[in-house]
Write a protein that holds these residues in place. Structure first.
Motif: not given
Ligand code: AMP
Ligand code: ZN
Length: 140
Positions: A62-77
């Motif tokens: 669950e943590t890993l999945g959440h982290m990957m969504s944060v990776v995507q969001r920060v990379a977009c920024q």
């Protein structure tokens, strides 16, 4: 007691708990994104769980999945603000793979050109290996 000892000496636990400063780009209850000090390329960022896990095989799903969504969001920024042309998303596990901080983290490495100061090399060994043997070894 071993785990407490590790966490007391862990630089990323200290950043996660604001004991030492970081250039934080994103934070929630579960994880944090902050600039890597080395800046192998401009915008080089790390995403870490706030809880101490050693590496990618240690962290819960669950943590890993959440982290990957944060990776995507920060990379977009970063892509938007830095005019990035691409990324390498990397996690080093254990010293053999170059892990130096043993608190799980995902590198976001912005790319601007092919000869950036960061490069990753996938050597073509297809002429030297037997793919079927390797395949059988893994699935057996
Ligand atoms: P690794 O080699 O995959 O374990 O990556 C560890 C990364 O952490 C390196 O790229 C370091 O530059 C980075 N690093 C170490 N200490 C700090 C710190 N206090 N703040 C930000 N980045 C750090
Ligand atoms: Zn830690």
């Amino acid at each position: 007691e071993m785990e407490v000892m590790i966490m007391d000496n862990c630089i990323f636990c200290k950043i996660a708990s604001h004991q030492i400063p970081g250039k934080i780009l994103y934070e929630d209850d579960v994880c944090m994104a902050f600039l890597d000090l080395s800046q192998t390329t401009n915008g080089h960022t790390l995403v870490i769980p706030k809880k101490h896990y050693q590496h990618v095989l240690d962290v819960d799903q669950e943590t890993l999945g959440h982290m990957m969504s944060v990776v995507q969001r920060v990379a977009c920024q970063i892509e938007e603000k830095m005019n990035t042309k691409g990324f390498n998303i990397v996690s080093n596990m254990n010293e053999v793979a170059g892990q130096s901080v043993h608190h799980f983290h995902i590198h976001i490495i912005p790319r601007y050109q092919t000869d950036d100061p960061f490069h990753i090399q996938y050597t073509d060994r297809s002429g030297d290996v037997d793919l079927e043997t390797i395949y059988q070894q893994i699935i057996d």
